[in-house]
Design a protein around this motif. Structure first.
Motif, PDB file in Angstrom:
ATOM      1  N   HIS A   4     -39.498  31.801 -26.667  1.00 54.06           N
ATOM      2  CA  HIS A   4     -39.262  32.904 -27.598  1.00 54.06           C
ATOM      3  C   HIS A   4     -40.421  33.141 -28.539  1.00 54.06           C
ATOM      4  CE1 HIS A   4     -35.120  32.244 -26.265  1.00 54.06           C
ATOM      5  NE2 HIS A   4     -34.998  33.537 -26.478  1.00 54.06           N
ATOM      6  N   TRP A  61     -47.920  27.539 -29.252  1.00 52.88           N
ATOM      7  CA  TRP A  61     -48.894  28.495 -29.789  1.00 52.88           C
ATOM      8  C   TRP A  61     -49.392  28.220 -31.193  1.00 52.88           C
ATOM      9  CZ3 TRP A  61     -52.366  30.877 -27.429  1.00 52.88           C
ATOM     10  CH2 TRP A  61     -52.138  31.512 -26.204  1.00 52.88           C
ATOM     11  N   THR A  69     -51.034  40.863 -30.025  1.00 50.79           N
ATOM     12  CA  THR A  69     -49.825  40.146 -29.626  1.00 50.79           C
ATOM     13  C   THR A  69     -49.213  39.355 -30.785  1.00 50.79           C
ATOM     14  OG1 THR A  69     -50.759  39.957 -27.416  1.00 50.79           O
ATOM     15  CG2 THR A  69     -48.912  38.505 -27.940  1.00 50.79           C
ATOM     16  N   GLN A 108     -36.190  38.439 -23.437  1.00 49.14           N
ATOM     17  CA  GLN A 108     -36.414  38.517 -24.872  1.00 49.14           C
ATOM     18  C   GLN A 108     -35.469  39.565 -25.444  1.00 49.14           C
ATOM     19  OE1 GLN A 108     -39.071  36.316 -27.450  1.00 49.14           O
ATOM     20  NE2 GLN A 108     -38.726  36.261 -25.293  1.00 49.14           N
ATOM     21  N   TYR A 163     -37.101  46.719 -19.987  1.00 51.58           N
ATOM     22  CA  TYR A 163     -37.462  47.642 -21.078  1.00 51.58           C
ATOM     23  C   TYR A 163     -38.278  48.797 -20.513  1.00 51.58           C
ATOM     24  CZ  TYR A 163     -35.789  44.088 -24.286  1.00 51.58           C
ATOM     25  OH  TYR A 163     -34.991  43.195 -24.963  1.00 51.58           O
ATOM     26  N   GLN A 168     -41.973  48.606 -21.005  1.00 49.27           N
ATOM     27  CA  GLN A 168     -42.622  47.676 -20.066  1.00 49.27           C
ATOM     28  C   GLN A 168     -42.807  48.383 -18.720  1.00 49.27           C
ATOM     29  OE1 GLN A 168     -43.399  44.699 -21.372  1.00 49.27           O
ATOM     30  NE2 GLN A 168     -43.764  43.261 -19.694  1.00 49.27           N
ATOM     31  N   LYS A 210     -51.621  41.863 -21.483  1.00 47.28           N
ATOM     32  CA  LYS A 210     -50.817  42.148 -22.675  1.00 47.28           C
ATOM     33  C   LYS A 210     -49.327  42.202 -22.329  1.00 47.28           C
ATOM     34  CE  LYS A 210     -54.178  44.558 -25.595  1.00 47.28           C
ATOM     35  NZ  LYS A 210     -55.074  45.472 -24.859  1.00 47.28           N
ATOM     36  N   GLY A 235     -47.353  39.146 -22.976  1.00 48.64           N
ATOM     37  CA  GLY A 235     -47.202  38.618 -24.336  1.00 48.64           C
ATOM     38  C   GLY A 235     -48.190  37.497 -24.598  1.00 48.64           C
ATOM     39  N   GLY A 236     -47.806  36.571 -25.480  1.00 53.16           N
ATOM     40  CA  GLY A 236     -48.707  35.480 -25.839  1.00 53.16           C
ATOM     41  C   GLY A 236     -49.194  34.685 -24.636  1.00 53.16           C
TER      42      GLY A 236
HETATM   43  C1  LIG Z   1     -53.962  33.301 -30.079  1.00 56.37           C
HETATM   44  C2  LIG Z   1     -52.533  33.200 -30.513  1.00 56.37           C
HETATM   45  C3  LIG Z   1     -52.229  32.559 -31.699  1.00 56.37           C
HETATM   46  C4  LIG Z   1     -50.903  32.403 -32.099  1.00 56.37           C
HETATM   47  N1  LIG Z   1     -50.614  31.716 -33.255  1.00 56.37           N
HETATM   48  C5  LIG Z   1     -49.322  31.464 -33.579  1.00 56.37           C
HETATM   49  C6  LIG Z   1     -48.988  30.654 -34.707  1.00 56.37           C
HETATM   50  O1  LIG Z   1     -49.863  30.189 -35.434  1.00 56.37           O
HETATM   51  N2  LIG Z   1     -47.672  30.383 -34.943  1.00 56.37           N
HETATM   52  C7  LIG Z   1     -46.682  30.895 -34.163  1.00 56.37           C
HETATM   53  O2  LIG Z   1     -45.531  30.615 -34.422  1.00 56.37           O
HETATM   54  N3  LIG Z   1     -46.955  31.679 -33.088  1.00 56.37           N
HETATM   55  C8  LIG Z   1     -48.258  31.976 -32.774  1.00 56.37           C
HETATM   56  N4  LIG Z   1     -48.542  32.757 -31.681  1.00 56.37           N
HETATM   57  C9  LIG Z   1     -47.464  33.309 -30.861  1.00 56.37           C
HETATM   58  C10 LIG Z   1     -47.274  34.813 -31.067  1.00 56.37           C
HETATM   59  O3  LIG Z   1     -46.748  35.064 -32.319  1.00 56.37           O
HETATM   60  C11 LIG Z   1     -46.373  35.367 -29.949  1.00 56.37           C
HETATM   61  O4  LIG Z   1     -47.055  35.240 -28.748  1.00 56.37           O
HETATM   62  C12 LIG Z   1     -46.046  36.823 -30.230  1.00 56.37           C
HETATM   63  O5  LIG Z   1     -45.063  36.876 -31.209  1.00 56.37           O
HETATM   64  C13 LIG Z   1     -45.552  37.584 -28.981  1.00 56.37           C
HETATM   65  O6  LIG Z   1     -44.379  37.057 -28.535  1.00 56.37           O
HETATM   66  P1  LIG Z   1     -44.172  36.642 -27.006  1.00 56.37           P
HETATM   67  O7  LIG Z   1     -45.336  35.849 -26.589  1.00 56.37           O
HETATM   68  O8  LIG Z   1     -42.837  36.053 -26.941  1.00 56.37           O
HETATM   69  O9  LIG Z   1     -44.205  38.005 -26.212  1.00 56.37           O
HETATM   70  P2  LIG Z   1     -42.973  38.621 -25.387  1.00 56.37           P
HETATM   71  O10 LIG Z   1     -41.965  39.139 -26.339  1.00 56.37           O
HETATM   72  O11 LIG Z   1     -42.525  37.671 -24.378  1.00 56.37           O
HETATM   73  O12 LIG Z   1     -43.718  39.857 -24.714  1.00 56.37           O
HETATM   74  C14 LIG Z   1     -43.798  40.048 -23.302  1.00 56.37           C
HETATM   75  C15 LIG Z   1     -43.692  41.528 -23.016  1.00 56.37           C
HETATM   76  O13 LIG Z   1     -42.364  41.956 -23.286  1.00 56.37           O
HETATM   77  C16 LIG Z   1     -42.380  43.103 -24.094  1.00 56.37           C
HETATM   78  N5  LIG Z   1     -41.185  43.107 -24.947  1.00 56.37           N
HETATM   79  C17 LIG Z   1     -40.606  42.061 -25.572  1.00 56.37           C
HETATM   80  N6  LIG Z   1     -39.537  42.463 -26.259  1.00 56.37           N
HETATM   81  C18 LIG Z   1     -39.422  43.798 -26.080  1.00 56.37           C
HETATM   82  C19 LIG Z   1     -38.515  44.809 -26.531  1.00 56.37           C
HETATM   83  N7  LIG Z   1     -37.492  44.504 -27.327  1.00 56.37           N
HETATM   84  N8  LIG Z   1     -38.718  46.089 -26.140  1.00 56.37           N
HETATM   85  C20 LIG Z   1     -39.752  46.411 -25.336  1.00 56.37           C
HETATM   86  N9  LIG Z   1     -40.628  45.491 -24.881  1.00 56.37           N
HETATM   87  C21 LIG Z   1     -40.471  44.205 -25.247  1.00 56.37           C
HETATM   88  C22 LIG Z   1     -43.659  43.017 -24.884  1.00 56.37           C
HETATM   89  O14 LIG Z   1     -44.090  44.299 -25.278  1.00 56.37           O
HETATM   90  C23 LIG Z   1     -44.593  42.396 -23.870  1.00 56.37           C
HETATM   91  O15 LIG Z   1     -45.148  43.412 -23.075  1.00 56.37           O
HETATM   92  C24 LIG Z   1     -49.865  32.940 -31.284  1.00 56.37           C
HETATM   93  C25 LIG Z   1     -50.199  33.608 -30.106  1.00 56.37           C
HETATM   94  C26 LIG Z   1     -51.505  33.756 -29.707  1.00 56.37           C
HETATM   95  C27 LIG Z   1     -51.823  34.453 -28.439  1.00 56.37           C
END
Ligand SMILES: Cc1cc2nc3c(=O)[nH]c(=O)nc-3n(C[C@H](O)[C@H](O)[C@H](O)COP(=O)(O)OP(=O)(O)OC[C@H]3O[C@@H](n4cnc5c(N)ncnc54)[C@H](O)[C@@H]3O)c2cc1C
Ligand SMILES: Cc1cc2nc3c(=O)[nH]c(=O)nc-3n(C[C@H](O)[C@H](O)[C@H](O)COP(=O)(O)OP(=O)(O)OC[C@H]3O[C@@H](n4cnc5c(N)ncnc54)[C@H](O)[C@@H]3O)c2cc1C
Ligand SMILES: [Ca+2]
Lengths: 649, 649
Positions: free
Chosen positions: A127, A160, A407, B297, B312, B315, B382, B385-386
């Motif tokens: 998450h 992360w 992101t 998510q 979504y 997406q 992208k 996500g992360g």
């Molecule tokens: C370099 C780096 C540093 C970071 N540092 C930290 C840190 O210090 N502390 C910390 O806690 N975290 C950290 N993070 C994590 C970062 O906060 C998360 O990666 C970010 O919040 C994105 O979430 P996710 O990876 O779950 O993306 P996801 O939500 O899994 O995204 C995947 C895809 O799904 C889409 N999506 C998701 N939900 C929806 C929706 N409701 N509607 C439409 N599309 C949707 C997104 O647009 C994306 O295309 C870091 C990440 C990186 C890359």
């Protein structure tokens, strides 16, 4: 001996006072002086040398970063710069925003003095965007007055957080609060991870690095980490209790301090991200502009010099809108800084009225500026042709280190959808007498905006800020209202919102671009001293707005804001504007006042002495230590000599 | 035990025969079988293991690549696959295209057998796009019947050739031919660089690697090189004499073989680049699609599972057009293969009539497909996500290794301007009775296309290929004709071309997108067996075309090809199409038939078992060899313990 300067002639051509523009860029004379002083200190300090970073192994790169960080900390103390730029990410802001008085008094001084090093451990393997879905648990044990922090699943592993893997001694861990079998949702907890004596992880804690990331240097110099808890106990007072509390008896209570207080932190963080966008973008633009002046290709007449590639209109139409965007983002970032102060004061006075609008506008600006900047850096790299692909151009690593901004702190698409929700709510309340304020105030004039006609008749009419503003307002309003109308065709709003998500995201972009345009206009309305400075900013404003108009022409024309003919006129005006930017291009990037050290780019050198330096840099590669490469005898020679032992199949 | 497959349910949902689609994708059953067999061989061969590549130092990475290349060569010989995929870049094609009979007979066998290793040394530090501006000289010395190859300036240093720095024994060097003080422009020369005995550079030759490039692996595994000549002598017969010659007496002669023959090579190379685009794009799309199905998510109801992010609409609207583009590029690439055969046959029959059109269409397709693919890979990253930012996702390195395709073999913007020149010429000849052929034939109907009206009234009208084709033809024709008319407003054409370059490049894009659309339609007109296969391709075609239409709505509406209302209907139809793609998404990427080894991505795993593998991968990082990091005692502990020695200032 006079210093070599291939850009001298270009600098002479500038039609404005660069020194004054530097102050405009920095925000104030004082800000300029501080950043100038610090940049020179860093550039002249041999410890901060940057070269070879891309050639180091992961371990060496990381150690090199520790070395620099330790040195930086030392210099900060020596120069009494404390607090100026050292940042533990979100650890400190979150304690400030969510801790109570005592917690702030206990933890903040330790964190500021670096007696502890904290990281922000929110995201988990499973998450990120959906914070409410986090799985880590913090179960209150009334027997011992402790929380038991636990990772119940693989996907609940923290994943992360920057600084978590190797450096941090503490983490701000977000976990589901459970008291008496009841789940109260996600809250923050301060957890010590490592012994302050020997840095070993404490019992029950598994912590490590999550491995290689994009690029060669970039975030590989940082220990983004993984973290698992096996029933780790922490005292009750290490739950951040600013907003909700758990009592000694295990009773969960919401504080009377309103939850919205946390928004302050968010505005703070996002204004920093927008400021960073203008930095990263201007860096890339500075490199591409300087190199485009040095680079000549084609167009030699009778053996004369070839054309500087910056003189090609395609190069200009790719580069100058990015230059203009750098200034645009800078100014909207400055305004966000003001907004942060404003919001903080309002919150202290219990005025929450502007919060939804502020939230939408900061979320949107984070999204739009970071997406545009990431794309722009790569475009700047391409603008440098083949040489932009070399690490010594500085652009590949700038891209790699920048892109995660799209992101983290909110996925850019998820953020746009949040903006869209706010827009739809605003539209739905239009009839109700509730007057939209701040950046959404224009919706209050939607009756006019839905039927107004753009009055442009000649190309130069497009130079008027009023005309541009109205076109952007009309586009944003019409897109929002169209979405709102279409939502009504669905049996329920949620279903409609899901189905129309793409249109909604586009409407959100239109709204945010309008904000940027209007803040640029407000900037131009200020008193801006210095010969020709304001004039240049006016040109850049027009470039910014009209290049957006051209890029999104479909929106503008389809929603009837402008006619196709007016679109053509805007494009014509744009071409003229590019010619006006051209002689000032070098001076406009000089105004960023970046040292060669900060730019870290052979192509972007202040003196333009590109080719000899590229050549010099090449020979430093470890592969050039020997003329005959390691592996020749094992792998190349047997092939050349046709001495390959082939298996009988 | 049954194999784990998180995608099993998705695979069951597919509405078409995946095995048949695999054959469509591969081009033929035979092509499918060969590529399948080779992919499995490579995947199962431990020598080709890919992991850890991003963690190697430059030298180790390079050596590891040599090791793999040597092994590949051995396997190629063992499996009698010779010629199938081993390629020395442009060295061999250029000798084939520009050498005479004897030269081909002498050099090609050695090159095929790898008794010599050749590179293609055209680009210099100062000149890439402008080949005619190269500075290296080849001066004929009639005394000794030799050419003297020389680097007269720093900027004349050869720079970029792949394989030059460390591996190549020979180079095809492009240099200005000078006989008797006269400059005959740029020609190709075969120059030996290194001794075949000990691999040491020959006298007068300075050769090395140009240093680190984008990414961590990517082209850093290759020795792009720098090369300088200090009066190096080569025999006269090492100038490529297929097209022009220098006689024993030093007389320069053009051969009676027409110069245009070299175009054959160019078509060959560019069709390979377009094919590569569809490979790189489909790889990225495969990863993003599989992960978007695994990733959930938000949207959990009553504790049920969250929404798969692929559900979504945002997406989908970001991902599915890329999926469709992968197929579109695949089919246009297949057609280019045919075009190469066709052109070769025509050239042999001295029919040069199609050459300008072929040149414009291959240049344009190279530009448009590589630009779109580079952007698409980053968008796929992208979309993850992360986790897309992790090297183990495979996407960062795929991007880094792919992006230079936008620059080499013709900078993409320079190529578009070449296409535009051809378009303007075509328009100017429209009245002259010269009938446009091939991909430009539609211009012959420009009278109709300039005034036709799109007849779409309901969203589903947009499903008709004829309607789409006409809209794309009308857009391309109108943009070209508008440019041509505007050119006439300038006192001279060259000045007009320079001023309108951006509009011209946009017209070129419109022309090329039309080509891709029309080749997709031609593909659909073929007999395509397999349950539901054709149906899926029809859906993808519509997605490809309508998403382009949405993206370039400004073009379509502004040039009057369609009305804003019709644009809205296209968008509605697109939304419905996305829902039709959704259940087939996994099967559509399975049809690429990529092994997990080839994909090199934890997120794109065939079985969807993403999280445990991400977790496993992390621990392999060298930083995790110790719990307390190297550097703790020197740099972290002193800070934590506040033992920093501060200089008195
Ligand atoms: C370099 C780096 C540093 C970071 N540092 C930290 C840190 O210090 N502390 C910390 O806690 N975290 C950290 N993070 C994590 C970062 O906060 C998360 O990666 C970010 O919040 C994105 O979430 P996710 O990876 O779950 O993306 P996801 O939500 O899994 O995204 C995947 C895809 O799904 C889409 N999506 C998701 N939900 C929806 C929706 N409701 N509607 C439409 N599309 C949707 C997104 O647009 C994306 O295309 C870091 C990440 C990186 C890359
Ligand atoms: C990974 C990689 C591998 C390579 N391998 C080889 C190889 O094996 N052998 C070899 O010989 N070369 C090789 N090259 C070099 C490559 O072919 C050149 O980089 C390429 O031709 C682009 O030329 P340039 O670098 O001079 O770009 P430039 O022409 O300098 O481009 C700079 C900018 O100027 C613009 N521009 C230039 N001319 C015009 C114009 N007339 N109108 C409008 N805009 C213009 C471009 O669009 C671009 O934005 C390689 C390059 C890379 C990155
Ligand atoms: Ca490395």
């Amino acid at each position: 001996m006079e210093a070599l300067d291939y850009h001298a002639e270009e600098r002479r051509k500038a039609e404005f006072d660069v020194e004054e523009m530097k102050i405009v860029w920095a925000g104030s004379r004082q800000a300029y002086e501080i950043s100038d002083r610090v940049a020179r200190l860093v550039a002249s300090d041999p410890v901060f040398r940057k070269d070879n970073r891309t050639m180091l192994s992961r371990k060496d790169l990381f150690k090199d970063t520790l070395r620099k960080a330790a040195h930086a900390w030392k210099r900060i103390i020596e120069l009494r710069l404390s607090g100026l730029f050292f940042s533990c990410g979100m650890f400190i802001p979150a304690i400030k925003g969510q801790g109570n008085e005592e917690q702030q008094q206990k933890w903040l001084p330790m964190a500021y003095k670096m007696q502890i090093i904290g990281c922000y451990a929110q995201t988990e393997l499973g998450h990120g965007s959906n914070v409410q879905g986090l799985e880590t648990t913090a179960t209150f044990d009334p027997e011992t007055d402790e929380f038991v922090i636990h990772s119940p699943t693989l996907t609940s592993s923290k994943w992360w957080p920057g600084g978590l893997g190797k450096v941090s001694t503490h983490a701000l861990v977000y976990a589901r609060l459970i008291t008496d079998g009841q789940d109260h949702g996600v809250h923050g907890f301060i957890v010590q991870l490592r012994s302050l004596d020997d840095h070993l992880p404490l019992p029950g804690i598994t912590v490590g690095d999550i491995g290689m990331k994009f690029g060669s240097g970039a975030y590989n110099s940082m220990d983004n980490g993984v973290l698992r808890f096996d029933h780790v106990r922490i005292p009750r007072d290490q739950m951040l209790m600013g907003v909700s509390q758990v009592t000694r008896e295990g009773k969960f209570m919401q504080s009377d301090v309103p939850r919205q207080l946390v928004y302050g932190t968010m505005v703070y963080v996002r204004q920093k991200i927008v400021a960073d966008a203008s930095c990263a973008l201007s860096r890339a633009v500075c490199i591409a502009t300087r190199y485009s002046v040095v680079r000549r290709q084609f167009g030699s007449h009778n053996g004369g010099p070839e054309t500087q590639v910056i003189d090609y209109k395609t190069q200009q139409s790719r580069l100058f809108p990015l230059l203009a965007s750098a200034y645009a983002f800078r100014f909207v970032g400055e305004w966000l800084k003001w907004l942060y102060t404003d919001v903080t004061q309002r919150l202290q006075a219990n005025d929450f009225s502007t919060l939804p609008e502020v939230h939408a506008c900061t979320a949107g600006l984070k999204s739009v500026t970071t997406s545009a900047t990431a794309d722009a850096i790569e475009e700047c790299r391409k603008l440098c042709g083949g040489h932009g692909y070399l690490s010594s151009s500085g652009l590949p690593e700038l891209f790699a280190v920048y892109v995660p901004a799209c992101t983290y702190e909110g996925d850019n698409v998820v953020l746009l959808l949040q903006v869209a929700r706010f827009l739809m709510k605003t539209v739905s309340q239009l009839g109700s007498g509730k007057k939209p304020v701040g950046t959404i105030a224009y919706m209050g004039r939607s009756e006019h905006l839905l039927q107004c006609r753009c009055e442009v008749e000649r190309a130069e009419d497009w130079l008027k800020p009023k005309v541009i503003l109205e076109a952007f307002e009309a586009r944003a309003a019409r897109m929002s209202v169209t979405c709102a109308n279409n939502l009504n065709n669905f049996p329920n709003q949620e279903e409609g919102f899901a189905q129309l998500a793409t249109d909604l995201a586009e409407a959100a972009v239109a709204h945010v671009q309008l904000i940027i345009v209007s803040k640029f206009i407000e900037k131009l309305q200020q008193d801006i001293p210095g010969k020709g400075v304001k004039r240049q900013l006016e040109i850049l404003f027009n470039v910014y707005a009209l290049s957006l108009l051209h890029k999104h022409l479909g929106d503008f024309v389809a929603s009837g804001c402008i006619t196709p003919k007016q679109g053509v006129l805007a494009n014509e005006q744009l071409r003229l504007l590019y010619s006006q930017v051209r002689p000032n291009a070098i001076a406009l990037v000089d105004a960023f006042n970046y040292t060669d050290h900060y730019l870290g780019s052979v192509l972007g050198r202040y003196d333009g002495n590109v080719y000899p330096k590229l050549y010099e840099e090449a020979w430093k590669d470890p592969l050039n230590e020997t003329v005959v490469p390691d592996g020749y005898h094992e792998y190349i020679r047997p092939i050349l000599k046709q001495h390959i032992r082939v298996a009988r199949l």
